[in-house]
Motif scaffolding. Structure first.
Motif, short mmCIF file in Angstrom:
data_model
loop_
_atom_site.label_atom_id
_atom_site.label_comp_id
_atom_site.label_asym_id
_atom_site.label_seq_id
_atom_site.Cartn_x
_atom_site.Cartn_y
_atom_site.Cartn_z
N SER A 85 8.60 3.43 -56.78
CA SER A 85 8.73 4.63 -57.59
C SER A 85 7.37 5.22 -57.93
O SER A 85 7.21 6.43 -57.98
CB SER A 85 9.51 4.38 -58.88
OG SER A 85 9.93 3.06 -58.98
N VAL A 86 6.38 4.35 -58.13
CA VAL A 86 5.05 4.86 -58.45
C VAL A 86 4.50 5.64 -57.26
O VAL A 86 3.98 6.75 -57.38
CB VAL A 86 4.10 3.72 -58.82
CG1 VAL A 86 2.71 4.25 -59.07
CG2 VAL A 86 4.61 3.01 -60.06
N ILE A 115 16.46 7.23 -46.86
CA ILE A 115 16.54 5.79 -46.99
C ILE A 115 17.34 5.28 -45.82
O ILE A 115 18.48 5.69 -45.61
CB ILE A 115 17.22 5.39 -48.31
CG1 ILE A 115 16.47 6.03 -49.48
CG2 ILE A 115 17.27 3.88 -48.46
CD1 ILE A 115 17.01 5.66 -50.84
N LEU A 161 6.19 6.97 -54.89
CA LEU A 161 7.03 8.15 -54.72
C LEU A 161 6.57 9.27 -55.64
O LEU A 161 6.39 10.42 -55.23
CB LEU A 161 8.48 7.77 -55.04
CG LEU A 161 9.55 8.81 -54.79
CD1 LEU A 161 9.49 9.29 -53.35
CD2 LEU A 161 10.92 8.21 -55.08
N ARG A 162 6.35 8.90 -56.87
CA ARG A 162 5.90 9.87 -57.85
C ARG A 162 4.56 10.50 -57.41
O ARG A 162 4.37 11.71 -57.47
CB ARG A 162 5.77 9.18 -59.21
CG ARG A 162 4.88 9.84 -60.21
CD ARG A 162 5.53 11.04 -60.85
NE ARG A 162 4.50 11.97 -61.31
CZ ARG A 162 4.74 13.11 -61.92
NH1 ARG A 162 5.97 13.50 -62.15
NH2 ARG A 162 3.77 13.89 -62.29
N SER A 187 3.68 18.48 -53.77
CA SER A 187 3.94 19.65 -54.59
C SER A 187 2.67 20.50 -54.71
O SER A 187 2.72 21.72 -54.63
CB SER A 187 4.45 19.19 -55.95
OG SER A 187 4.28 20.17 -56.92
N ASP A 188 1.55 19.85 -54.86
CA ASP A 188 0.27 20.57 -54.95
C ASP A 188 0.00 21.38 -53.69
O ASP A 188 -0.72 22.38 -53.73
CB ASP A 188 -0.89 19.60 -55.14
CG ASP A 188 -0.86 18.95 -56.51
OD1 ASP A 188 -0.12 19.45 -57.38
OD2 ASP A 188 -1.56 17.95 -56.71
N THR A 228 7.63 20.39 -49.45
CA THR A 228 8.73 19.74 -50.13
C THR A 228 8.95 18.35 -49.56
O THR A 228 8.67 18.07 -48.40
CB THR A 228 10.03 20.56 -50.06
OG1 THR A 228 10.45 20.62 -48.71
CG2 THR A 228 9.83 21.95 -50.59
N LEU A 229 9.48 17.51 -50.43
CA LEU A 229 9.62 16.09 -50.11
C LEU A 229 11.08 15.78 -49.81
O LEU A 229 11.95 15.95 -50.66
CB LEU A 229 9.15 15.28 -51.32
CG LEU A 229 9.53 13.82 -51.42
CD1 LEU A 229 9.24 13.10 -50.12
CD2 LEU A 229 8.74 13.17 -52.54
N ILE A 230 11.32 15.34 -48.60
CA ILE A 230 12.66 14.93 -48.23
C ILE A 230 12.72 13.42 -48.24
O ILE A 230 11.93 12.76 -47.55
CB ILE A 230 13.03 15.48 -46.85
CG1 ILE A 230 13.10 17.00 -46.93
CG2 ILE A 230 14.33 14.89 -46.36
CD1 ILE A 230 13.58 17.67 -45.69
N LEU A 231 13.61 12.89 -49.05
CA LEU A 231 13.69 11.45 -49.19
C LEU A 231 14.74 10.90 -48.23
O LEU A 231 15.88 11.35 -48.22
CB LEU A 231 14.07 11.08 -50.62
CG LEU A 231 14.21 9.59 -50.88
CD1 LEU A 231 12.86 8.92 -50.86
CD2 LEU A 231 14.93 9.34 -52.18
N ALA A 247 5.08 12.78 -54.44
CA ALA A 247 5.76 14.01 -54.85
C ALA A 247 4.75 14.98 -55.43
O ALA A 247 4.73 16.17 -55.13
CB ALA A 247 6.84 13.69 -55.88
N GLN A 248 3.87 14.44 -56.26
CA GLN A 248 2.84 15.26 -56.87
C GLN A 248 1.91 15.86 -55.82
O GLN A 248 1.67 17.08 -55.80
CB GLN A 248 2.03 14.37 -57.83
CG GLN A 248 0.88 15.07 -58.50
CD GLN A 248 1.39 16.06 -59.52
OE1 GLN A 248 2.13 15.70 -60.43
NE2 GLN A 248 1.02 17.32 -59.38
#
Lengths: 345, 345
Positions: free
Chosen positions: A91-92, A112, A94-95, A102-103, A107-110, A98-99
């Motif tokens: 998650s870290v 699994i 990922l976060r 975004s900058d 866009t982020l396509i997840l 994402a950031q």
DNA sequence: AGCAGCACTGTAACCGGTCACAGGTCCTGT
DNA sequence: ACAGGACCTGTGACCGGTTACAGTGCTGCT
């Protein structure tokens, strides 16, 4: 009073609507939009106003179709499910990703892909050119998904070196080897001599390198490397507990444990306690990652900080480079030791 | 020996290439692809073969442009960052949603909007029709993002009822009220009478409803509701610790604590222990969520199981309904009590 | 005066799909 | 014999952008 049933879905304005509103051609509007060609200041002003008035926003699909770039990046997880939500690292990372995306207006396509069926679908999707690039998290080297993606020439950046694909797949990794070494040297400096380790999976770069750092440190200080003090885990908490039991069994004398992940260290702690060993009194423990977990454990865990924020940023930077034609490259970022109660200085 | 620099990027085959290869028109290929119209079995066969031979895959952007559907769903997180990776619920929900979307051939776009700037960009993106719908995680009701999305008529499904938007935003939620009630009734059945609670934020439905369940149970059993036994938290571990200290302060006599999240219960446990209260001997503790955390705590935590797998599946089902024009609707799924060592039966 | 070149703008082709419409067969019913 | 429907296929318009190309008007130089 029959009201005409006007559908309330007012169509979104297009570039042509804006052009009409501004009194220019739609090509001019397009030029204002991506602003690389010559447009008169007057035209820019008029178009800007028309855009504001109509509330225009570009249709990304039309743009992608015309340019051939999708503006999106896949973040691909291939770990089995139980590891995903046990390990806060995901998650870290990922976060952070994402950031960073975004900058850059990406866009982020997840995705699994755990089951074989999901893997196939994912492979087809990614090879099909739907995304501009792929970020890969801790891939295992045998994975057939990798060879497919490499063959389809999809730009890839992995988190952690991908054993066997060093030439084709860019990667960003922590300096796991130095990190492992510094952890163990810290234990040696504290006076420990019978130091055991719980490793990560040996088909991952992190697993191999952290173990290498362990042996580096021992050998550098003239301490023999005992096979009985090396047990393999899978990064997960449960495997840490199992490994700790096995270690106590094989070498009841041990005075320190270096676990290659905080989660495994967390699994080991209660086992040590139940076996009557106090931490850090009898046995000192060091983990790896500095996940949120480490500080909250009892005792709080000395650990090697895995700079995930740096890593996620570098991954995205590198991926955009690769997309723009740069040849694959591996980057290493340094780790730092964080000393806490499980092995106080 | 001037070599012509032939770029190695062999263009991907298009529907026209397949048509030529199969000896039919491109419309026929399109028909075979989405198979709703009449096509001769012979044509289907020929086209299928041509597709296999050319390795054709559809260009999703062209398709989106023509159909007006994007085939993607946004999963939107608005929580501040530290809660994201502390709470395993997020990842579990995410995993479930990813699965459910993948089953429907929809792609998952992850958006994290913590900072005001990110919120603006996200709002514009989502209102701009780039995605077919939005899945919202534990939104706070005052959020201006909500009103913008509602105004832009973006199909939305939230996890947890959105206070103030019940008519416009569909939602799926656990039966938090009954869950809270069953937790507290269990404590009452164990003989506890001085039962405190650590609530979630009172601007979230879960926070309000779990507290309501708590008072329901007390009142149903003729136990007065004491304000001194109610303290508010923010779902996070740290807030659970703070709350526990406050509770011990306000009512040293308490014999049970119902925490509205496992994380807050986890924060409370060490505080109770340090204050000399044994769990479950002196104080029984019940959490909420049955996150991975609950079973690993010491003592293992009795908790109310929050059926996130059901919820994620229902969210996606509901969202596809809303996209197809169904009016907003709220769904509640039942919870179950899981009894462990922190309040043994 | 004539022409090069700069600054700017519009037309039209194209990206790769979907789909409405206009046929063309072939079969059936009267 | 022929109207009409069921079945099948191809043409061409469109979705909403980008961009190559062909201007236009103006300035400045020879």
């Amino acid at each position: 009073m029959s009201q005409s049933i006007v559908p309330n879905v007012r169509k979104r304005p297009t570039i042509r609507d804006v052009a009409r509103e501004a009194g220019v051609s739609y090509a001019t509007v397009s030029r204002v939009l991506n602003g690389r060609e010559w447009v008169s200041p007057e035209a820019v002003r008029v178009v800007r106003e028309a855009i504001a008035r109509t509330g225009y926003t570009a249709n990304p699909h039309a743009r992608s179709l015309a340019t051939g770039k999708s503006g999106s990046i896949a973040f691909l997880l291939t770990e089995p499910q139980h590891l995903l939500f046990e390990d806060p690292n995901f998650s870290v990372l990922l976060r952070g990703v994402a950031q960073a995306l975004s900058d850059r207006e990406l866009t982020l396509i997840l995705m699994i892909a755990s089951t074989p069926e999901e893997r196939n679908r994912t492979t087809a999707y990614l090879s099909g050119g739907h995304v501009d690039g792929v970020l890969l998290v801790s891939p295992h080297s045998g994975d057939p998904l990798l060879s497919h993606l490499v063959q389809a020439e999809v730009p890839i950046v992995a988190c952690g070196r991908v054993l066997g694909y060093e030439q084709q797949i860019s990667s960003v990794m922590a300096d796991d080897r130095s990190g492992g070494r510094s952890a163990v040297e810290h234990l040696i400096a504290m006076g420990c001599t019978k130091i055991a380790t719980i490793t990560g999976p040996q088909d991952t770069a992190g697993g191999v390198d952290r173990l290498q750092g362990y042996t580096d440190a021992l050998l550098a200080h003239g301490i023999p490397v005992e096979p009985a003090r090396i047990v393999h885990g899978d990064w997960g908490r449960a495997s840490g507990a199992t490994a700790a039991r096995q270690l106590l069994d094989q070498d009841p004398e041990l005075d320190a444990v270096f676990a290659a992940s905080d989660a495994m260290a967390a699994g080991a702690l209660p086992v040590l306690r139940e076996a009557g060993r106090s931490v850090p009194g009898d046995v000192r423990v060091v983990g790896f990652d500095d996940s949120g977990l480490a500080a909250t454990l009892d005792p709080s865990l000395t650990t090697v900080r895995h700079p995930l924020d740096r890593i996620s940023e570098e991954m995205v930077r590198l991926l955009t480079d690769v997309i723009n034609g740069r040849t694959p490259l591996s980057i290493t970022v340094p780790t730092t030791l964080v000393i806490r109660d499980s092995s106080p200085a």
